[in-house]
Write a protein that holds these residues in place. Structure first.
Motif, short mmCIF file in Angstrom:
data_model
loop_
_atom_site.label_atom_id
_atom_site.label_comp_id
_atom_site.label_asym_id
_atom_site.label_seq_id
_atom_site.Cartn_x
_atom_site.Cartn_y
_atom_site.Cartn_z
N GLU A 144 4.88 -4.11 -3.63
CA GLU A 144 3.60 -3.46 -3.09
C GLU A 144 3.71 -1.97 -3.89
OE1 GLU A 144 1.05 -2.67 0.67
OE2 GLU A 144 2.92 -2.26 0.95
N ASN A 145 4.78 -1.29 -3.89
CA ASN A 145 4.75 -0.15 -4.74
C ASN A 145 4.63 -0.22 -6.33
OD1 ASN A 145 5.41 2.90 -4.76
ND2 ASN A 145 7.32 2.12 -5.75
N TYR A 146 5.35 -1.65 -6.56
CA TYR A 146 5.50 -1.49 -8.17
C TYR A 146 4.11 -1.75 -8.64
CZ TYR A 146 6.90 -3.82 -12.53
OH TYR A 146 6.98 -4.26 -13.66
N ASP A 201 1.46 -0.57 -7.42
CA ASP A 201 0.63 0.34 -6.87
C ASP A 201 -0.58 -0.12 -6.10
OD1 ASP A 201 0.12 3.12 -6.71
OD2 ASP A 201 -1.13 3.24 -8.57
N LYS A 205 -1.41 0.41 -3.02
CA LYS A 205 -2.01 1.42 -2.05
C LYS A 205 -2.87 2.44 -2.76
CE LYS A 205 1.70 0.93 1.46
NZ LYS A 205 2.58 1.89 2.38
N ASN A 242 4.67 1.15 -11.28
CA ASN A 242 5.69 1.82 -10.78
C ASN A 242 6.95 1.27 -11.57
OD1 ASN A 242 5.03 4.41 -8.86
ND2 ASN A 242 3.79 2.69 -8.21
N HIS A 246 5.46 7.66 -13.08
CA HIS A 246 4.02 7.76 -12.30
C HIS A 246 3.22 8.94 -12.29
CE1 HIS A 246 1.53 4.30 -10.76
NE2 HIS A 246 1.40 5.32 -9.78
#
Length: 274
Positions: free
Chosen positions: A69-71, A73, A75, A106, A224
């Motif tokens: 989810e963070n990889y 991006d 959100k 990310n 980032h």
């Protein structure tokens, strides 16, 4: 398996955006992504009407929440980045419309440093070829015929002849020196995250072979810092052709890197006037 709403990201555009070199389409509706030592398969799922509804990715919910989810991006609200584009900037509005769905990933700091050192004076296809050779020769096997990105320690133990066999040319020396510095602990890439953008760029440029363009790419795609605005040959041509030599970066302060990706993707794939 886990599913992602397609409205949040366009995987095809992101894979082809020039920020990542191990994200490839392997079928009409399938992708393969190797990020550091992680292997992910992605499948487009379409609804009955034939329009894209979501993606199915080869991980469980825990892996998605704690890494992917963070990889990707996911959100971040990317629609907020286009609100200040003037209506009379015809080129940029076309670029945004064409490139909509690209996310700034990310990515791993070490992988991005080496990838963009390799990128100098190479086409994207040539960059991918060199990186895959490097991974096959020095990376850990993570699946049949699939290899992780090599660690700093692995490359620090290599010799220039072995590195040259990966079609790296003069970049072999730069990669060996960067690997040696990081493997020895003299430079810790994660600690550089504490620096402001200017200090971070200056610190990265201390690596041999890292100029202002490569440093900005690493700042944008690894740290980032989405205010970074790398200028390569495509961006330079756009600025000269459409902006009389001066792009209004300050108008997009804090997220100019997102705008840069829209411009780069559109210029390289669609606009034939530059």
């Amino acid at each position: 398996m886990f599913r992602i709403e397609a409205e949040k990201i366009d995987m095809n555009k992101t894979a082809d955006s020039g920020q990542i070199f191990r994200f490839n389409r392997i079928g009409e509706d399938k992708f393969e992504l190797i990020a550091s030592d992680k292997l992910l398969y992605i499948k487009e799922i379409k609804n009955d009407a034939g329009s894209l509804s979501h993606y199915e990715i080869s991980c469980n919910e825990y892996e998605y929440k704690n890494y992917w989810e963070n990889y990707f991006d996911l959100k971040t609200d990317y629609s907020a980045f286009i609100k200040d584009i003037p209506k009379d900037d015809i080129f940029l509005n076309k670029a945004v419309s064409y490139s909509n769905g690209i996310h700034i990933l990310n990515q791993d700091k070490w992988e991005m440093l080496i990838s963009f050192i390799i990128s100098q004076r190479k086409s994207i296809s040539a960059i991918k070829t060199s990186i895959e050779k490097l991974c096959c020769m020095f990376g850990k096997q993570i699946a049949d015929g699939r290899y992780a990105f090599p660690t700093p320690e692995a490359l620090a133990c290599a010799n220039l002849h072995e590195l040259n066999a990966c079609s790296l040319g003069y970049r072999s020396e730069y990669i060996y020196e960067a690997a040696s510095l990081i493997a020895s602990g003299k430079i810790v890439l994660d600690k550089l995250d504490k620096l402001n953008d200017k200090e971070l760029i200056e610190s990265l440029m201390r690596f041999k072979g890292v100029g202002i363009k490569v440093a900005n790419c690493v700042v944008l795609f690894a740290y980032h810092r989405i205010g970074a605005f790398p200028v390569d040959v495509w961006i330079d041509r756009v600025i000269k052709t459409y902006y009389n030599g001066s792009f209004p970066i300050n108008r997009y302060k804090g997220y100019a890197g997102v705008i840069q990706q829209y411009i780069f993707f559109y210029a390289r794939n669609k606009d034939r006037n530059i």
